[in-house]
Scaffold this motif. Sequence first.
Motif, PDB file in Angstrom:
ATOM      1  N   PHE A   9       0.190   8.999  -1.190  1.00 49.45           N
ATOM      2  CA  PHE A   9       1.218   7.987  -1.429  1.00 49.45           C
ATOM      3  C   PHE A   9       1.021   6.793  -0.518  1.00 49.45           C
ATOM      4  O   PHE A   9       1.345   5.654  -0.866  1.00 49.45           O
ATOM      5  CB  PHE A   9       2.628   8.599  -1.217  1.00 49.45           C
ATOM      6  CG  PHE A   9       3.179   9.227  -2.460  1.00 49.45           C
ATOM      7  CD1 PHE A   9       3.570   8.459  -3.526  1.00 49.45           C
ATOM      8  CD2 PHE A   9       3.326  10.615  -2.528  1.00 49.45           C
ATOM      9  CE1 PHE A   9       4.083   9.066  -4.654  1.00 49.45           C
ATOM     10  CE2 PHE A   9       3.839  11.205  -3.672  1.00 49.45           C
ATOM     11  CZ  PHE A   9       4.213  10.433  -4.752  1.00 49.45           C
ATOM     12  N   ILE A  10       0.447   7.026   0.633  1.00 51.69           N
ATOM     13  CA  ILE A  10       0.221   5.906   1.564  1.00 51.69           C
ATOM     14  C   ILE A  10      -1.081   5.178   1.222  1.00 51.69           C
ATOM     15  O   ILE A  10      -1.156   3.945   1.189  1.00 51.69           O
ATOM     16  CB  ILE A  10       0.201   6.432   3.016  1.00 51.69           C
ATOM     17  CG1 ILE A  10       1.580   6.991   3.397  1.00 51.69           C
ATOM     18  CG2 ILE A  10      -0.200   5.322   3.978  1.00 51.69           C
ATOM     19  CD1 ILE A  10       1.599   7.722   4.729  1.00 51.69           C
ATOM     20  N   ILE A  12      -3.049   5.089  -1.631  1.00 52.91           N
ATOM     21  CA  ILE A  12      -3.200   4.408  -2.942  1.00 52.91           C
ATOM     22  C   ILE A  12      -2.604   3.020  -2.909  1.00 52.91           C
ATOM     23  O   ILE A  12      -3.234   2.035  -3.340  1.00 52.91           O
ATOM     24  CB  ILE A  12      -2.586   5.278  -4.059  1.00 52.91           C
ATOM     25  CG1 ILE A  12      -3.458   6.514  -4.275  1.00 52.91           C
ATOM     26  CG2 ILE A  12      -2.440   4.486  -5.338  1.00 52.91           C
ATOM     27  CD1 ILE A  12      -2.879   7.534  -5.248  1.00 52.91           C
ATOM     28  N   PRO A  13      -1.391   2.780  -2.434  1.00 60.32           N
ATOM     29  CA  PRO A  13      -0.874   1.411  -2.359  1.00 60.32           C
ATOM     30  C   PRO A  13      -1.738   0.507  -1.481  1.00 60.32           C
ATOM     31  O   PRO A  13      -1.928  -0.668  -1.782  1.00 60.32           O
ATOM     32  CB  PRO A  13       0.521   1.592  -1.770  1.00 60.32           C
ATOM     33  CG  PRO A  13       0.916   2.966  -2.148  1.00 60.32           C
ATOM     34  CD  PRO A  13      -0.335   3.771  -2.063  1.00 60.32           C
ATOM     35  N   LEU A  14      -2.284   1.110  -0.381  1.00 59.97           N
ATOM     36  CA  LEU A  14      -3.144   0.293   0.479  1.00 59.97           C
ATOM     37  C   LEU A  14      -4.417  -0.142  -0.247  1.00 59.97           C
ATOM     38  O   LEU A  14      -4.888  -1.287  -0.103  1.00 59.97           O
ATOM     39  CB  LEU A  14      -3.494   1.096   1.741  1.00 59.97           C
ATOM     40  CG  LEU A  14      -2.340   1.303   2.747  1.00 59.97           C
ATOM     41  CD1 LEU A  14      -2.777   2.212   3.901  1.00 59.97           C
ATOM     42  CD2 LEU A  14      -1.810  -0.026   3.284  1.00 59.97           C
ATOM     43  N   VAL A  16      -4.796  -0.490  -3.538  1.00 62.92           N
ATOM     44  CA  VAL A  16      -4.437  -1.517  -4.540  1.00 62.92           C
ATOM     45  C   VAL A  16      -4.265  -2.863  -3.866  1.00 62.92           C
ATOM     46  O   VAL A  16      -4.689  -3.914  -4.352  1.00 62.92           O
ATOM     47  CB  VAL A  16      -3.171  -1.087  -5.286  1.00 62.92           C
ATOM     48  CG1 VAL A  16      -2.668  -2.220  -6.159  1.00 62.92           C
ATOM     49  CG2 VAL A  16      -3.443   0.159  -6.109  1.00 62.92           C
ATOM     50  N   LEU A  17      -3.592  -2.841  -2.692  1.00 58.38           N
ATOM     51  CA  LEU A  17      -3.385  -4.091  -1.959  1.00 58.38           C
ATOM     52  C   LEU A  17      -4.721  -4.714  -1.536  1.00 58.38           C
ATOM     53  O   LEU A  17      -4.919  -5.921  -1.620  1.00 58.38           O
ATOM     54  CB  LEU A  17      -2.503  -3.815  -0.744  1.00 58.38           C
ATOM     55  CG  LEU A  17      -2.192  -5.014   0.164  1.00 58.38           C
ATOM     56  CD1 LEU A  17      -1.442  -6.092  -0.627  1.00 58.38           C
ATOM     57  CD2 LEU A  17      -1.379  -4.583   1.385  1.00 58.38           C
TER      58      LEU A  17
END
Length: 456
Positions: A9-10, A12-14, A16-17
């Motif tokens: 969860f931590i 994957i967003p990083l 994408v960013l």
Amino acid sequence: RRRVIDALFILIPLMVLAVAVTYYLMRGAMREKSDEFEDFQKHVNEKIVPRFKTLVVESHSAPGALYVGALAQADQALRAGNMLRARQHLLSQQPYANMDDKEDQQFDRRGFEWRYLWRLANPERHTLLGHRGLVNAVAASPDSSLIATAGADGMVMLWNLKRQGEVAAILTAHQEPVLAVAFAPDGKTIASADAAAIIHVWNVTVGLDQPARIDTPAKSLAGHAGPIYALTFGKDANTLISGSADQSVNLWDVAAGKPRATLKEHGDAVTAVAVAPDGKRLASGGKDKSVILWDADGAKKAGVIKVPGSVAGLAFSSDGAMLVSASNEAQAGADVGAVRMWDPKSGRELAAPIFQNGGVFGVAVKPDSSTVIVAGKDHAVRAWDFKTGQEQFALRGHLGWVQSVTVTPDGAAVATSSYDNTVRVWDWTPPSDTLTHGDWVQALAFEASGSTTPSC
């Protein structure tokens, strides 16, 4: 497992960013590069391309070293009389593809100087191609419109000078090399003779859209015992004179198909015959180094002229007051062609002989002039003024011995046949005045009236 899920969860967003930031940064950089490329392309189109085209045009307009060298070599070959080499150098300078964007456009560097040299290397008006072997003889029609040629391929060909020298007729009855050809005074009949001692007489037929092909002669004559080297008509189309290797001259009655008289005074092959313009005097010459003069009917021998060499050609002047002989004489161990002018009445020489290196084959006299034209073994046709003994000019273009020469009765053209399998028709271009400067001539201009030509 819970810890792994929390880590995902931590992460994957990083990720994408990170992708988003990278895309944004790359897009900005590409936009800047694109702007720079467009600016560069604009600069090239506005500044560099026009300059490049200007340089190309300038390079085209300025002759290159290879071009200048080829022309210099062609000029040297022309001065040496080597026409084949001159043509090779000139033909090495061909048009080439232009660098412009027009696909079918070519650039031709050849200018006035190339065309001037090409004209010198190809001075003839027409080159007549059609025989498949040596061309032994040539004759002109009385109206100057046709040329007849005799070939070693057994063919007689007629060429139409009024239609750019195209083939007008092909006569094919001979089975052996044709050695002589002649037009009748009326221009309606020609005669041809071959190595098998056969003479064919033909009615002149000219094809317009395509050559007339004639396989059957109007009359065939047989009576000699050897090849017939010389042929000419007398005062009319019914009188034909032939000279043969059998050492005789026959005077033929064409209609009757038999000789009126057979003249047997030569001691070797008869190689030349000529009839005076008024038809009253006949001359024959041979390898026995003699020219015999006869009354035209052959009833009386009028005189004998001793020549220092084998006679190759005879021709009367247009007024009949002079007989010209071309002979091959040995001088200091070398063959020399000699042109001699004789008084047909007294047999004395009228002028100093003209000598030509290498030997000669035939001779003709330009109507109403003091010019004799000689076919030579040096591949050239030379015009001489017999009064002064000076060479007027030389016509070069044949690549082999020039076997025969004739002048059209109107005096406008010279026709020659050669061992190079061609017939060439030359404009009669006697030399004009030559104006000389002390250095390069860079410009010419004509006055409006055409009477004055300033140069600098």
